[in-house]
Design a protein around this motif. Structure first.
Motif, mmCIF file in Angstrom:
data_model
loop_
_atom_site.group_PDB
_atom_site.id
_atom_site.type_symbol
_atom_site.label_atom_id
_atom_site.label_comp_id
_atom_site.label_asym_id
_atom_site.label_seq_id
_atom_site.Cartn_x
_atom_site.Cartn_y
_atom_site.Cartn_z
ATOM 1 N N LEU A 13 -56.055 -57.832 99.622
ATOM 2 C CA LEU A 13 -54.970 -57.528 98.857
ATOM 3 C C LEU A 13 -54.728 -56.581 97.908
ATOM 4 O O LEU A 13 -54.222 -55.576 97.518
ATOM 5 C CB LEU A 13 -53.824 -58.526 98.984
ATOM 6 N N SER A 14 -55.742 -57.138 96.997
ATOM 7 C CA SER A 14 -55.883 -56.456 95.728
ATOM 8 C C SER A 14 -56.668 -55.082 95.798
ATOM 9 O O SER A 14 -56.335 -54.214 95.202
ATOM 10 C CB SER A 14 -56.733 -57.535 94.736
ATOM 11 N N MET A 15 -57.753 -55.037 96.628
ATOM 12 C CA MET A 15 -58.420 -53.943 96.855
ATOM 13 C C MET A 15 -57.486 -52.660 97.408
ATOM 14 O O MET A 15 -57.437 -51.730 97.193
ATOM 15 C CB MET A 15 -59.647 -54.128 97.560
ATOM 16 N N ALA A 16 -56.568 -53.324 98.420
ATOM 17 C CA ALA A 16 -55.741 -52.440 99.111
ATOM 18 C C ALA A 16 -54.880 -51.871 98.088
ATOM 19 O O ALA A 16 -54.278 -50.602 98.319
ATOM 20 C CB ALA A 16 -54.827 -53.234 100.338
ATOM 21 N N LEU A 17 -54.403 -52.651 97.282
ATOM 22 C CA LEU A 17 -53.354 -51.792 95.957
ATOM 23 C C LEU A 17 -54.353 -50.938 95.381
ATOM 24 O O LEU A 17 -53.541 -49.827 95.134
ATOM 25 C CB LEU A 17 -52.795 -53.448 95.502
ATOM 26 N N LEU A 18 -55.365 -51.460 94.586
ATOM 27 C CA LEU A 18 -56.080 -50.436 93.916
ATOM 28 C C LEU A 18 -56.318 -49.197 94.699
ATOM 29 O O LEU A 18 -56.274 -48.102 94.186
ATOM 30 C CB LEU A 18 -57.526 -51.081 93.583
ATOM 31 N N VAL A 19 -56.936 -49.376 95.928
ATOM 32 C CA VAL A 19 -56.965 -48.111 96.726
ATOM 33 C C VAL A 19 -55.871 -47.203 96.859
ATOM 34 O O VAL A 19 -55.897 -46.076 96.884
ATOM 35 C CB VAL A 19 -57.823 -48.431 98.100
ATOM 36 N N SER A 20 -54.772 -47.908 97.090
ATOM 37 C CA SER A 20 -53.385 -47.093 97.360
ATOM 38 C C SER A 20 -53.248 -46.365 96.017
ATOM 39 O O SER A 20 -52.938 -45.168 96.123
ATOM 40 C CB SER A 20 -52.397 -48.165 97.586
ATOM 41 N N LEU A 21 -53.469 -47.175 94.719
ATOM 42 C CA LEU A 21 -53.173 -46.175 93.789
ATOM 43 C C LEU A 21 -54.261 -45.214 93.362
ATOM 44 O O LEU A 21 -53.690 -44.251 92.908
ATOM 45 C CB LEU A 21 -53.225 -47.299 92.536
ATOM 46 N N LEU A 22 -55.382 -45.312 93.861
ATOM 47 C CA LEU A 22 -56.592 -44.166 93.786
ATOM 48 C C LEU A 22 -56.125 -43.309 94.559
ATOM 49 O O LEU A 22 -56.228 -41.989 94.203
ATOM 50 C CB LEU A 22 -57.887 -44.911 93.898
ATOM 51 N N VAL A 117 -63.828 -47.375 96.384
ATOM 52 C CA VAL A 117 -63.404 -47.097 94.964
ATOM 53 C C VAL A 117 -64.190 -46.235 94.495
ATOM 54 O O VAL A 117 -63.617 -45.231 93.823
ATOM 55 C CB VAL A 117 -63.354 -48.480 94.076
ATOM 56 N N VAL A 118 -65.558 -46.242 94.553
ATOM 57 C CA VAL A 118 -66.252 -45.121 93.846
ATOM 58 C C VAL A 118 -66.030 -43.842 94.562
ATOM 59 O O VAL A 118 -65.897 -42.512 93.729
ATOM 60 C CB VAL A 118 -67.752 -45.446 93.872
ATOM 61 N N ALA A 119 -65.872 -43.733 95.854
ATOM 62 C CA ALA A 119 -65.605 -42.478 96.581
ATOM 63 C C ALA A 119 -64.219 -41.872 96.203
ATOM 64 O O ALA A 119 -64.285 -40.466 95.735
ATOM 65 C CB ALA A 119 -65.429 -42.801 98.124
ATOM 66 N N GLU A 120 -63.172 -42.727 96.014
ATOM 67 C CA GLU A 120 -62.141 -42.098 95.216
ATOM 68 C C GLU A 120 -62.136 -41.821 93.974
ATOM 69 O O GLU A 120 -61.489 -40.741 93.617
ATOM 70 C CB GLU A 120 -60.666 -43.257 95.536
ATOM 71 N N CYS A 121 -62.689 -42.311 93.112
ATOM 72 C CA CYS A 121 -63.009 -42.023 91.827
ATOM 73 C C CYS A 121 -63.645 -40.615 91.710
ATOM 74 O O CYS A 121 -63.323 -39.845 90.862
ATOM 75 C CB CYS A 121 -63.689 -42.988 90.822
ATOM 76 N N PHE A 122 -64.735 -40.384 92.586
ATOM 77 C CA PHE A 122 -65.340 -39.350 92.380
ATOM 78 C C PHE A 122 -64.431 -38.018 92.932
ATOM 79 O O PHE A 122 -64.764 -36.818 92.545
ATOM 80 C CB PHE A 122 -66.643 -39.084 93.358
ATOM 81 N N SER A 123 -63.685 -38.271 94.093
ATOM 82 C CA SER A 123 -62.571 -37.398 94.457
ATOM 83 C C SER A 123 -61.721 -36.904 93.353
ATOM 84 O O SER A 123 -61.408 -35.755 93.227
ATOM 85 C CB SER A 123 -62.063 -37.855 95.975
#
Length: 171
Positions: A13-22, A117-123
């Motif tokens: 759930l935490s990662m889904a929220l973080l990924v959604s924000l990213l 998370v890293v993939a989204e940050c690089f994007s």
């Protein structure tokens, strides 16, 4: 059906929220890239007013902001990240075993989350660099430093994409 442990559910759930924000940040920065390109192509200055008009009125045309293309790309990303989160949960549910004192199932699950998370940050960094934000390089360099600290050596393409382009253009 196996019951998912509370910790695995909370992690997912935490990662889904973080990924959604990213992903939201990635979409917004990509929109600004496209609107910036639209304004340059139309020989308009990149001002607040032109960016606002582009985002809500002018840039919604083929080759720039396209709702169909946006939906397709967001759908692909959502599916891929959703599957990644499900795989991370499944890996977490592997029988508990440790490697050098580290719970391997939890570590592998964390690595899957970290890769998303890293993939989204690089994007996001790529979008910022495309808009001309020179300070975005320090974010990429920081991410690369953290990855190297964990023993991950990213490909040459990730570490110096601007230098390669400069060399290609000079030839």
């Amino acid at each position: 059906m196996e019951n998912i442990p509370l910790k695995a559910f909370q992690n997912a759930l935490s990662m889904a929220l973080l990924v959604s924000l990213l992903v939201f940040a990635d979409v917004i920065t990509k929109w600004f890239c496209i609107i910036d390109k639209f304004n340059r192509d139309q020989k308009r200055e990149c001002s607040f007013a032109n960016t606002f008009r582009g985002m809500f009125f002018r840039a919604w045309q083929e080759g720039y902001l396209e709702s169909r293309k946006f939906r397709e790309e967001l759908g692909k990303k959502s599916r891929a990240y959703g599957i990644s989160i499900l795989i991370a949960i499944a890996v977490y549910l592997f029988p508990d075993f440790t490697v050098q004192g580290v719970p391997a199932d939890e570590a592998l699950s964390f690595i899957i989350y970290l890769s998303v998370v890293v993939a989204e940050c690089f994007s996001i960094v790529e979008n910022l660099k495309e808009m001309g934000v020179k300070e975005a390089s320090f974010v990429r360099d920081g991410l690369l430093a953290v990855l190297r600290k964990f023993g991950v050596n990213p490909s040459q393409e990730l570490t110096r994409p601007t230098e390669r382009k400069d060399k290609d253009e000079s030839n």
